[in-house]
Design a protein around this motif. Structure first.
Motif, mmCIF file in Angstrom:
data_model
loop_
_atom_site.group_PDB
_atom_site.id
_atom_site.type_symbol
_atom_site.label_atom_id
_atom_site.label_comp_id
_atom_site.label_asym_id
_atom_site.label_seq_id
_atom_site.Cartn_x
_atom_site.Cartn_y
_atom_site.Cartn_z
ATOM 1 N N ALA A 106 0.816 -1.216 0.000
ATOM 2 C CA ALA A 106 0.000 0.000 0.000
ATOM 3 C C ALA A 106 0.850 1.267 0.000
ATOM 4 N N GLY A 107 2.163 1.069 0.033
ATOM 5 C CA GLY A 107 3.038 2.222 0.062
ATOM 6 C C GLY A 107 3.038 2.979 -1.256
ATOM 7 N N GLU A 108 3.579 4.163 -1.233
ATOM 8 C CA GLU A 108 3.595 5.007 -2.419
ATOM 9 C C GLU A 108 4.513 4.406 -3.481
ATOM 10 N N PRO A 109 4.028 4.233 -4.717
ATOM 11 C CA PRO A 109 4.846 3.632 -5.778
ATOM 12 C C PRO A 109 6.171 4.362 -5.956
ATOM 13 N N GLY A 110 7.230 3.565 -6.084
ATOM 14 C CA GLY A 110 8.551 4.134 -6.291
ATOM 15 C C GLY A 110 9.262 4.514 -5.011
ATOM 16 N N LEU A 111 8.532 4.532 -3.908
ATOM 17 C CA LEU A 111 9.139 4.916 -2.631
ATOM 18 C C LEU A 111 9.116 3.775 -1.622
ATOM 19 N N ALA A 112 8.780 2.582 -2.093
ATOM 20 C CA ALA A 112 8.664 1.434 -1.187
ATOM 21 C C ALA A 112 10.017 1.111 -0.561
ATOM 22 N N GLN A 113 10.015 0.898 0.733
ATOM 23 C CA GLN A 113 11.216 0.504 1.446
ATOM 24 C C GLN A 113 11.012 -0.874 2.038
ATOM 25 N N ARG A 114 12.095 -1.614 2.109
ATOM 26 C CA ARG A 114 11.986 -2.944 2.694
ATOM 27 C C ARG A 114 11.567 -2.817 4.151
ATOM 28 N N GLU A 115 10.824 -3.794 4.604
ATOM 29 C CA GLU A 115 10.327 -3.793 5.983
ATOM 30 C C GLU A 115 11.051 -4.865 6.797
ATOM 31 N N ARG A 116 11.357 -4.526 8.028
ATOM 32 C CA ARG A 116 11.902 -5.486 8.977
ATOM 33 C C ARG A 116 11.151 -5.322 10.296
ATOM 34 N N TYR A 117 11.022 -6.445 11.027
ATOM 35 C CA TYR A 117 10.133 -6.445 12.182
ATOM 36 C C TYR A 117 10.797 -6.995 13.438
ATOM 37 N N GLU A 118 10.322 -6.501 14.546
ATOM 38 C CA GLU A 118 10.580 -7.106 15.846
ATOM 39 C C GLU A 118 9.398 -8.025 16.136
ATOM 40 N N VAL A 119 9.680 -9.275 16.424
ATOM 41 C CA VAL A 119 8.617 -10.266 16.618
ATOM 42 C C VAL A 119 8.604 -10.717 18.073
ATOM 43 N N SER A 120 7.428 -10.694 18.674
ATOM 44 C CA SER A 120 7.254 -11.141 20.057
ATOM 45 C C SER A 120 6.289 -12.316 20.093
ATOM 46 N N VAL A 121 6.450 -13.168 21.101
ATOM 47 C CA VAL A 121 5.627 -14.371 21.236
ATOM 48 C C VAL A 121 5.013 -14.409 22.628
ATOM 49 N N VAL A 122 3.740 -14.718 22.705
ATOM 50 C CA VAL A 122 3.079 -14.902 23.999
ATOM 51 C C VAL A 122 3.437 -16.293 24.518
ATOM 52 N N THR A 123 4.189 -16.333 25.603
ATOM 53 C CA THR A 123 4.616 -17.616 26.164
ATOM 54 C C THR A 123 3.822 -17.996 27.410
ATOM 55 N N GLU A 124 3.030 -17.076 27.942
ATOM 56 C CA GLU A 124 2.261 -17.378 29.142
ATOM 57 C C GLU A 124 1.108 -18.318 28.794
ATOM 58 N N GLY A 125 0.866 -19.277 29.678
ATOM 59 C CA GLY A 125 -0.259 -20.185 29.497
ATOM 60 C C GLY A 125 0.163 -21.555 29.011
ATOM 61 N N THR A 126 -0.686 -22.535 29.284
ATOM 62 C CA THR A 126 -0.449 -23.915 28.872
ATOM 63 C C THR A 126 -1.150 -24.187 27.545
ATOM 64 N N TYR A 127 -0.925 -25.391 27.021
ATOM 65 C CA TYR A 127 -1.640 -25.793 25.823
ATOM 66 C C TYR A 127 -3.147 -25.801 26.079
ATOM 67 N N GLU A 128 -3.514 -26.235 27.249
ATOM 68 C CA GLU A 128 -4.934 -26.279 27.600
ATOM 69 C C GLU A 128 -5.517 -24.871 27.679
ATOM 70 N N ASP A 129 -4.746 -23.953 28.236
ATOM 71 C CA ASP A 129 -5.200 -22.556 28.280
ATOM 72 C C ASP A 129 -5.443 -22.019 26.870
ATOM 73 N N ALA A 130 -4.526 -22.368 25.957
ATOM 74 C CA ALA A 130 -4.653 -21.903 24.579
ATOM 75 C C ALA A 130 -5.939 -22.421 23.952
ATOM 76 N N ARG A 131 -6.239 -23.671 24.184
ATOM 77 C CA ARG A 131 -7.459 -24.256 23.647
ATOM 78 C C ARG A 131 -8.703 -23.616 24.251
ATOM 79 N N ALA A 132 -8.555 -23.113 25.470
ATOM 80 C CA ALA A 132 -9.693 -22.499 26.158
ATOM 81 C C ALA A 132 -9.862 -21.025 25.810
#
Length: 345
Positions: free
Chosen positions: A262-288
């Motif tokens: 969706a960026g402006e044509p000709g002005l697109a810049q590569r994107e890089r991200y910081e990625v975070s993960v939710v580690t709290e909770g059990t598998y059962e919690d996730a299903r719930a």
């Protein structure tokens, strides 16, 4: 090992037994409702394994030795299941992060319109993940492993993440199934036997092609009935491999776009991200309903290094390259069968 046997590579590519459960969690129930009890259900054409998976040395040590045996900055690590083995590899051998060229991961889901892909809904509730409302299976299976990778700044700067937002762009449509079953030349010439019965149309030009499409289509009903995705099932794991092909020499075989479309044509810049993960909770919690295993991404300032997450790719070219791989596999199988026939005569 059965897949390697089917393409005549069982004796050339060693396979090692990896971790049986997450880094810090108990074993998780396998996704048998998606891939079946064996993980490769859907076909009776798989041959018996011609070799057994190895248990010695440990998989992590074998991987390290293989990677260190390559010139610096050349080897890629690709993970298409839970990230446990990859995280354990870089935890035990931290110097490896500086040695490899990159890490390509299939996993996670972002949502929020990151791409135009349809992620589906269950019981009228839009989803981001495929295993819970918020989490994709590979990350949920070991969220601590995922967090370990994404928090390693040196490794994150070399990481490409292929989430569901990308894999759901690449659907195994009827046209794709014909391409894989019969080959590009027959399809382009209009020689695909469309007039055959549905049963006959499932039989490809070779046994290998039929087997591969049967495996691809095994979970099509699940995606249609559960997620409401009707064009065909998405293709997940091969895209993590395809992302590596963009870095082979100077040839960009399958271009992936890592700029905001969706960026402006000709002005697109590569994107890089910081990625975070939710580690709290059990598998059962996730299903719930908990957000355990959910990933969130933060766009980094231009020029700052972080995780690369493509927003699109050349899908027709991807299928073309994949079919060419099947052609080479067909040729290898035919050569092996011919050699075996000559040896027995």
């Amino acid at each position: 090992m059965s897949i390697l046997t089917a393409i005549g590579k069982a004796s050339e590519i060693p396979v090692y037994v990896g971790a049986s459960h997450a880094l810090h969690r108990p074993p998780m129930h396998a996704p048998t409702d998606i891939h079946g009890e064996t993980g490769l259900d859907g076909t009776d054409l798989l041959p018996p394994p011609a070799a057994a998976a190895r248990t010695s040395p440990p998989a992590i040590d074998a991987a390290y030795a293989a990677l260190k045996g390559t010139p610096p900055g050349t080897a890629w690590v690709v993970a298409t299941g839970a990230f446990t083995n990859v995280a354990a590899l870089f935890l035990k051998y931290p110097d490896l992060a500086g040695h490899v060229k990159g890490l390509s991961l299939m996993g996670g889901a972002i949502g929020g319109g990151f791409t135009p892909a349809v992620l589906g809904e269950v019981d009228g509730v839009p989803r981001v993940g495929n295993w819970t409302q918020f989490a994709e299976f590979n990350v949920l299976a070991d969220p601590e492993a995922a967090a370990t990778i994404f928090s390693n700044r040196e490794l994150a700067a070399k990481t490409t993440l292929i989430p569901l937002d990308v894999t759901h762009l690449v659907l195994t449509t009827e046209g794709v199934r014909d391409l894989l079953l019969y080959g590009r030349e027959e399809v382009e010439k209009g020689e695909t036997p469309l007039e055959r019965t549905e049963s006959d149309r499932k039989k490809g030009k070779t046994k290998l092609r039929t087997m591969l499409v049967e495996l691809l289509m095994f979970f099509a009903k699940t995606y249609k009935d559960v997620f409401g995705i009707t064009e065909g099932p998405p293709l997940h794991d091969p895209l993590a491999v395809a992302a590596v092909l963009t870095g082979v020499g100077d040839q960009h075989e399958i271009p992936f776009c890592d700029c905001d479309p969706a960026g402006e044509p000709g002005l697109a810049q590569r994107e890089r991200y910081e990625v975070s993960v939710v580690t709290e909770g059990t598998y059962e919690d996730a299903r719930a309903g908990a957000r355990t295993g959910q990933i969130t991404v933060k766009l980094l300032p231009p020029g700052e290094e972080g995780v690369r997450i493509p927003r699109s790719l050349d899908i027709p070219l991807f299928w073309k390259v994949l079919e060419e791989c099947v052609q080479r596999a067909d040729a290898a199988v035919a050569a092996a069968e011919a050699a075996a026939g000559t040896a027995s005569n």
